[in-house]
Write an enzyme that holds these catalytic residues in place. Structure first.
Site, PDB file in Angstrom:
ATOM      1  N   LEU A  49       0.848  -1.181   0.000  1.00 36.17           N
ATOM      2  CA  LEU A  49       0.000   0.000   0.000  1.00 36.17           C
ATOM      3  C   LEU A  49       0.886   1.234   0.000  1.00 36.17           C
ATOM      4  O   LEU A  49       1.967   1.242   0.603  1.00 36.17           O
ATOM      5  CB  LEU A  49      -0.901   0.036   1.248  1.00 36.17           C
ATOM      6  CG  LEU A  49      -1.978  -1.040   1.397  1.00 36.17           C
ATOM      7  CD1 LEU A  49      -2.740  -0.828   2.706  1.00 36.17           C
ATOM      8  CD2 LEU A  49      -2.934  -1.045   0.222  1.00 36.17           C
ATOM      9  N   ASP A  50       0.418   2.294  -0.658  1.00 39.07           N
ATOM     10  CA  ASP A  50       1.112   3.574  -0.599  1.00 39.07           C
ATOM     11  C   ASP A  50       1.178   4.062   0.843  1.00 39.07           C
ATOM     12  O   ASP A  50       0.338   3.696   1.680  1.00 39.07           O
ATOM     13  CB  ASP A  50       0.377   4.634  -1.427  1.00 39.07           C
ATOM     14  CG  ASP A  50       0.492   4.405  -2.917  1.00 39.07           C
ATOM     15  OD1 ASP A  50       1.324   3.578  -3.331  1.00 39.07           O
ATOM     16  OD2 ASP A  50      -0.263   5.049  -3.667  1.00 39.07           O
ATOM     17  N   THR A  51       2.137   4.927   1.109  1.00 36.70           N
ATOM     18  CA  THR A  51       2.293   5.479   2.458  1.00 36.70           C
ATOM     19  C   THR A  51       1.002   6.105   2.964  1.00 36.70           C
ATOM     20  O   THR A  51       0.604   5.905   4.119  1.00 36.70           O
ATOM     21  CB  THR A  51       3.417   6.529   2.466  1.00 36.70           C
ATOM     22  OG1 THR A  51       4.652   5.887   2.127  1.00 36.70           O
ATOM     23  CG2 THR A  51       3.568   7.184   3.834  1.00 36.70           C
ATOM     24  N   ARG A 148      -5.563   6.356  -7.003  1.00 36.07           N
ATOM     25  CA  ARG A 148      -5.398   7.800  -6.873  1.00 36.07           C
ATOM     26  C   ARG A 148      -5.537   8.479  -8.231  1.00 36.07           C
ATOM     27  O   ARG A 148      -6.204   9.519  -8.378  1.00 36.07           O
ATOM     28  CB  ARG A 148      -4.044   8.100  -6.232  1.00 36.07           C
ATOM     29  CG  ARG A 148      -3.906   7.501  -4.830  1.00 36.07           C
ATOM     30  CD  ARG A 148      -2.472   7.456  -4.348  1.00 36.07           C
ATOM     31  NE  ARG A 148      -1.945   8.808  -4.131  1.00 36.07           N
ATOM     32  CZ  ARG A 148      -0.681   9.046  -3.766  1.00 36.07           C
ATOM     33  NH1 ARG A 148       0.170   8.033  -3.599  1.00 36.07           N
ATOM     34  NH2 ARG A 148      -0.271  10.281  -3.565  1.00 36.07           N
TER      35      ARG A 148
END
Length: 224
Positions: A49-51, A148
């Site tokens: 997962l992205d930060t 996103r």
């Protein structure tokens, strides 16, 4: 930093907090390294997962289990469902977003009109407050920044995702909510509702999750 959701024989399932790095950076332990340190075992990431993104992550407990999960992901055997919040009116309220992705400026990615190796995302949305919509997202591929970029392409970047033009907020409102898969002969279904973020606590969103979106796999997903 994280909560343990399930501790199975072959894998650990955790819920990562928003703003926590997946990998270690600048001398600070990422969520995987921290879990390894806390539990005293070697863990093998099989997706990430992205930060800024919170939610469910599978960590295999052996290289053999990791290989099996990698094969499972490669044939789209893991169904992933995300929640997001965004302000504004989207170009469409449900459907499918598809297109190739390419690197853009400032660490961004952009959605192209070509379809050589496209990122594909199905989604529903519902109003949860004046000017604020919730999105139930089902990525069919696993491209970097895919969700996103998908919401930004609708003209409604994720709330708090300033890289893609989202309004500044207390967090970026993207959460990995549910996972479904069959692994080594057993069916698994996990869910973990977001625990951080004021806008995630609205009664309207709570009712949406309890009612219309309670069982994402049973929905008639658009754009099949």
């Amino acid at each position: 930093m994280y909560r343990i959701i399930a501790d199975e024989a072959d894998f650990l399932l955790i819920d990562k907090a928003p703003g926590v790095h997946f990998h270690s950076q600048d001398g600070n332990a990422g969520v995987v390294a921290q879990a390894e340190s806390d539990l005293g075992i070697k863990l093998y990431p099989v997706h990430r997962l992205d930060t800024l993104t919170s939610g469910l992550i599978i960590l295999a407990k052996s290289s053999a289990a990791a290989a099996d999960f990698t094969e499972l992901f490669s044939r789209h055997g893991v169904q992933k469902y995300y929640l997001a919040l965004a302000r504004g009116k989207p170009k469409k309220k449900q459907g499918k977003i598809a297109g190739d992705m390419a690197k853009s400026r400032r660490s961004q990615y952009k959605l192209l009109r070509t379809m050589d190796n496209p990122a594909v995302t199905q989604f529903f949305s519902a109003s949860v407050a004046e000017g604020l919509r919730a999105y139930l997202l089902k990525p069919l591929t696993g491209k970097t920044h895919q969700l996103r970029v998908a919401l930004a392409s609708l003209g409604t970047p994720i709330l708090g995702d300033t890289l893609y033009g989202g309004e500044t907020s207390d967090r970026a409102y993207l959460h990995a909510w549910q996972l479904e898969f069959q692994f080594r002969g057993q069916e698994y279904h996990f869910e973990s509702e977001p625990s951080e973020g004021e806008a995630f606590r609205s009664e309207a969103l709570s009712q949406q999750l309890k009612n219309d979106w309670r069982n994402p796999s049973a929905l008639d997903w658009p754009g099949r």
